[in-house]
Design a protein around this motif. Structure first.
Motif, PDB file in Angstrom:
ATOM      1  N   LEU A   1      -5.568 -33.618 -31.425  1.00 33.87           N
ATOM      2  CA  LEU A   1      -5.657 -32.806 -32.762  1.00 33.87           C
ATOM      3  C   LEU A   1      -4.626 -31.541 -32.187  1.00 33.87           C
ATOM      4  CD1 LEU A   1      -6.255 -31.670 -35.543  1.00 33.87           C
ATOM      5  CD2 LEU A   1      -8.232 -30.941 -34.149  1.00 33.87           C
ATOM      6  N   ASP A   2      -4.429 -31.218 -31.334  1.00 35.33           N
ATOM      7  CA  ASP A   2      -4.180 -30.201 -30.778  1.00 35.33           C
ATOM      8  C   ASP A   2      -2.491 -30.638 -31.047  1.00 35.33           C
ATOM      9  OD1 ASP A   2      -5.823 -28.831 -30.446  1.00 35.33           O
ATOM     10  OD2 ASP A   2      -5.633 -29.017 -27.679  1.00 35.33           O
ATOM     11  N   LEU A   3      -1.757 -31.698 -30.424  1.00 33.77           N
ATOM     12  CA  LEU A   3      -0.481 -32.443 -30.274  1.00 33.77           C
ATOM     13  C   LEU A   3       0.508 -32.992 -31.660  1.00 33.77           C
ATOM     14  CD1 LEU A   3      -0.553 -35.553 -27.927  1.00 33.77           C
ATOM     15  CD2 LEU A   3       1.124 -33.585 -28.141  1.00 33.77           C
ATOM     16  N   THR A   4      -1.433 -32.579 -33.363  1.00 32.89           N
ATOM     17  CA  THR A   4      -0.612 -32.826 -34.196  1.00 32.89           C
ATOM     18  C   THR A   4      -0.314 -31.974 -34.705  1.00 32.89           C
ATOM     19  OG1 THR A   4      -1.968 -34.349 -35.134  1.00 32.89           O
ATOM     20  CG2 THR A   4      -1.867 -33.471 -37.131  1.00 32.89           C
ATOM     21  N   ARG A   5      -1.201 -30.484 -34.241  1.00 34.58           N
ATOM     22  CA  ARG A   5      -0.874 -29.695 -35.116  1.00 34.58           C
ATOM     23  C   ARG A   5       0.389 -28.570 -34.307  1.00 34.58           C
ATOM     24  NH1 ARG A   5      -6.896 -27.600 -33.858  1.00 34.58           N
ATOM     25  NH2 ARG A   5      -7.343 -27.632 -35.541  1.00 34.58           N
ATOM     26  N   ALA A   6       0.725 -29.453 -33.087  1.00 36.77           N
ATOM     27  CA  ALA A   6       1.996 -28.987 -32.942  1.00 36.77           C
ATOM     28  C   ALA A   6       3.694 -30.013 -33.238  1.00 36.77           C
ATOM     29  CB  ALA A   6       2.748 -29.689 -30.837  1.00 36.77           C
ATOM     30  N   LEU A   7       2.846 -30.679 -33.689  1.00 36.77           N
ATOM     31  CA  LEU A   7       4.059 -31.655 -34.814  1.00 36.77           C
ATOM     32  C   LEU A   7       4.705 -30.706 -35.944  1.00 36.77           C
ATOM     33  CD1 LEU A   7       5.201 -34.445 -35.428  1.00 36.77           C
ATOM     34  CD2 LEU A   7       3.259 -35.676 -36.046  1.00 36.77           C
ATOM     35  N   GLU A   8       3.069 -30.609 -36.643  1.00 32.60           N
ATOM     36  CA  GLU A   8       3.042 -29.569 -38.018  1.00 32.60           C
ATOM     37  C   GLU A   8       3.983 -28.760 -37.348  1.00 32.60           C
ATOM     38  OE1 GLU A   8       0.288 -28.402 -41.385  1.00 32.60           O
ATOM     39  OE2 GLU A   8      -0.460 -28.032 -38.930  1.00 32.60           O
ATOM     40  N   ALA A   9       4.232 -27.768 -36.196  1.00 30.88           N
ATOM     41  CA  ALA A   9       5.119 -26.286 -36.340  1.00 30.88           C
ATOM     42  C   ALA A   9       6.552 -27.423 -36.170  1.00 30.88           C
ATOM     43  CB  ALA A   9       4.095 -25.627 -34.945  1.00 30.88           C
ATOM     44  N   ALA A  10       6.760 -28.007 -35.117  1.00 26.18           N
ATOM     45  CA  ALA A  10       8.109 -28.658 -35.253  1.00 26.18           C
ATOM     46  C   ALA A  10       8.855 -29.568 -36.308  1.00 26.18           C
ATOM     47  CB  ALA A  10       8.038 -30.236 -34.038  1.00 26.18           C
ATOM     48  N   VAL A  11       8.322 -29.947 -37.181  1.00 28.02           N
ATOM     49  CA  VAL A  11       8.263 -30.083 -38.239  1.00 28.02           C
ATOM     50  C   VAL A  11       8.672 -28.991 -38.906  1.00 28.02           C
ATOM     51  CG1 VAL A  11       7.755 -31.687 -40.627  1.00 28.02           C
ATOM     52  CG2 VAL A  11       7.442 -32.387 -38.320  1.00 28.02           C
TER      53      VAL A  11
ATOM     54  N   LYS B   1     -12.694 -34.234 -36.904  1.00 29.84           N
ATOM     55  CA  LYS B   1     -11.111 -33.879 -35.509  1.00 29.84           C
ATOM     56  C   LYS B   1     -10.458 -35.493 -36.750  1.00 29.84           C
ATOM     57  CE  LYS B   1     -12.360 -31.929 -31.908  1.00 29.84           C
ATOM     58  NZ  LYS B   1     -13.077 -31.736 -30.271  1.00 29.84           N
ATOM     59  N   ILE B   2     -10.608 -36.394 -36.558  1.00 32.33           N
ATOM     60  CA  ILE B   2      -9.723 -37.419 -37.300  1.00 32.33           C
ATOM     61  C   ILE B   2      -9.599 -37.089 -39.159  1.00 32.33           C
ATOM     62  CG2 ILE B   2      -9.442 -39.562 -38.065  1.00 32.33           C
ATOM     63  CD1 ILE B   2     -11.594 -40.444 -35.735  1.00 32.33           C
ATOM     64  N   ARG B   3     -10.551 -36.327 -39.864  1.00 29.81           N
ATOM     65  CA  ARG B   3      -9.810 -35.433 -41.347  1.00 29.81           C
ATOM     66  C   ARG B   3      -9.247 -35.087 -40.663  1.00 29.81           C
ATOM     67  NH1 ARG B   3     -15.796 -36.811 -41.534  1.00 29.81           N
ATOM     68  NH2 ARG B   3     -16.185 -38.575 -42.779  1.00 29.81           N
ATOM     69  N   ALA B   4      -9.446 -34.242 -40.146  1.00 26.39           N
ATOM     70  CA  ALA B   4      -8.033 -33.094 -39.999  1.00 26.39           C
ATOM     71  C   ALA B   4      -7.063 -33.427 -39.471  1.00 26.39           C
ATOM     72  CB  ALA B   4      -9.188 -31.980 -38.639  1.00 26.39           C
ATOM     73  N   ILE B   5      -6.700 -34.405 -38.817  1.00 24.15           N
ATOM     74  CA  ILE B   5      -5.308 -35.082 -38.086  1.00 24.15           C
ATOM     75  C   ILE B   5      -4.879 -35.037 -39.777  1.00 24.15           C
ATOM     76  CG2 ILE B   5      -4.780 -36.630 -36.825  1.00 24.15           C
ATOM     77  CD1 ILE B   5      -6.033 -36.208 -34.236  1.00 24.15           C
ATOM     78  N   GLN B   6      -5.479 -36.249 -40.409  1.00 18.20           N
ATOM     79  CA  GLN B   6      -4.860 -36.858 -41.384  1.00 18.20           C
ATOM     80  C   GLN B   6      -5.187 -35.846 -42.980  1.00 18.20           C
ATOM     81  OE1 GLN B   6      -9.348 -39.153 -42.405  1.00 18.20           O
ATOM     82  NE2 GLN B   6      -8.059 -41.113 -41.225  1.00 18.20           N
ATOM     83  N   ARG B   7      -5.205 -34.643 -42.679  1.00  9.96           N
ATOM     84  CA  ARG B   7      -4.977 -34.213 -43.478  1.00  9.96           C
ATOM     85  C   ARG B   7      -3.788 -33.425 -43.510  1.00  9.96           C
ATOM     86  NH1 ARG B   7     -10.245 -32.772 -43.488  1.00  9.96           N
ATOM     87  NH2 ARG B   7     -10.212 -30.876 -41.975  1.00  9.96           N
ATOM     88  N   ILE B   8      -3.023 -33.075 -42.451  1.00  8.89           N
ATOM     89  CA  ILE B   8      -1.561 -32.376 -41.751  1.00  8.89           C
ATOM     90  C   ILE B   8      -0.647 -33.608 -41.605  1.00  8.89           C
ATOM     91  CG2 ILE B   8      -0.730 -31.269 -39.269  1.00  8.89           C
ATOM     92  CD1 ILE B   8      -3.871 -30.443 -38.297  1.00  8.89           C
ATOM     93  N   ASP B   9      -1.194 -34.677 -41.047  1.00  8.78           N
ATOM     94  CA  ASP B   9      -0.170 -35.830 -41.395  1.00  8.78           C
ATOM     95  C   ASP B   9       0.277 -36.254 -42.705  1.00  8.78           C
ATOM     96  OD1 ASP B   9      -0.162 -36.901 -38.161  1.00  8.78           O
ATOM     97  OD2 ASP B   9      -1.137 -38.512 -38.729  1.00  8.78           O
ATOM     98  N   ALA B  10      -0.857 -36.144 -43.539  1.00 17.30           N
ATOM     99  CA  ALA B  10      -0.446 -35.878 -44.891  1.00 17.30           C
ATOM    100  C   ALA B  10       1.201 -34.902 -45.042  1.00 17.30           C
ATOM    101  CB  ALA B  10      -1.192 -35.892 -45.625  1.00 17.30           C
ATOM    102  N   ALA B  11       0.343 -33.972 -44.795  1.00 18.78           N
ATOM    103  CA  ALA B  11       1.405 -32.428 -44.825  1.00 18.78           C
ATOM    104  C   ALA B  11       2.744 -32.586 -44.944  1.00 18.78           C
ATOM    105  CB  ALA B  11       0.071 -31.223 -45.156  1.00 18.78           C
ATOM    106  N   ILE B  12       2.647 -32.942 -43.301  1.00 17.04           N
ATOM    107  CA  ILE B  12       3.925 -33.018 -42.329  1.00 17.04           C
ATOM    108  C   ILE B  12       4.700 -34.477 -43.923  1.00 17.04           C
ATOM    109  CG2 ILE B  12       4.780 -34.055 -40.583  1.00 17.04           C
ATOM    110  CD1 ILE B  12       2.630 -32.994 -39.119  1.00 17.04           C
ATOM    111  N   SER B  13       4.172 -35.430 -43.911  1.00 19.12           N
ATOM    112  CA  SER B  13       4.693 -36.849 -44.584  1.00 19.12           C
ATOM    113  C   SER B  13       5.229 -35.906 -46.163  1.00 19.12           C
ATOM    114  CB  SER B  13       3.541 -37.606 -45.347  1.00 19.12           C
ATOM    115  OG  SER B  13       3.517 -38.450 -43.966  1.00 19.12           O
ATOM    116  N   GLN B  14       4.858 -35.058 -46.662  1.00 21.28           N
ATOM    117  CA  GLN B  14       5.372 -34.287 -48.127  1.00 21.28           C
ATOM    118  C   GLN B  14       6.400 -33.795 -47.563  1.00 21.28           C
ATOM    119  OE1 GLN B  14       4.176 -35.537 -51.291  1.00 21.28           O
ATOM    120  NE2 GLN B  14       6.105 -33.747 -51.821  1.00 21.28           N
TER     121      GLN B  14
END
Length: 97
Positions: free
Chosen positions: A9-19, A52-65
């Motif tokens: 989850l922390d890495l997903t948030r970092a990924l969101e920031a990087a993108v 936490k998994i759902r949070a990762i999925q939500r962030i991933d969906a936003a990143i994909s968009q």
């Protein structure tokens, strides 16, 4: 397992920031680190882990968009640049006649 999921989850948030900063090299490195953590998840999870998994999925969906939108803009700019090159080429070949 919970530590791995928290790290993912922390890495997903970092990924969101990087993108959002269009730091693709950093985003790629984060994905490489995060992937094994996500692949190691087991089907049976606690309610806390599922959140936490759902949070990762939500962030991933936003990143994909966000990346699709960026790719569409890049494709449009590329097409416009090609059209300008074609126009200049036509102008030069017409001037040579």
């Amino acid at each position: 397992m919970n530590d791995s999921l928290t790290r993912a989850l922390d890495l997903t948030r970092a990924l969101e920031a990087a993108v959002s900063q269009q730091d693709w090299a950093r985003a790629s490195a984060i994905v490489e680190e995060r992937s094994p953590l996500l692949m190691s998840l087991r089907p049976e999870q606690t309610p806390e882990a599922l959140e936490k998994i759902r949070a990762i999925q939500r962030i991933d969906a936003a990143i994909s968009q966000q990346t699709r939108t960026g790719m569409d803009r890049l494709t449009e700019r590329h097409g416009n640049a090609l059209q300008r090159i074609k126009s200049v080429s036509l102008y030069h070949s017409t001037g040579m006649l």
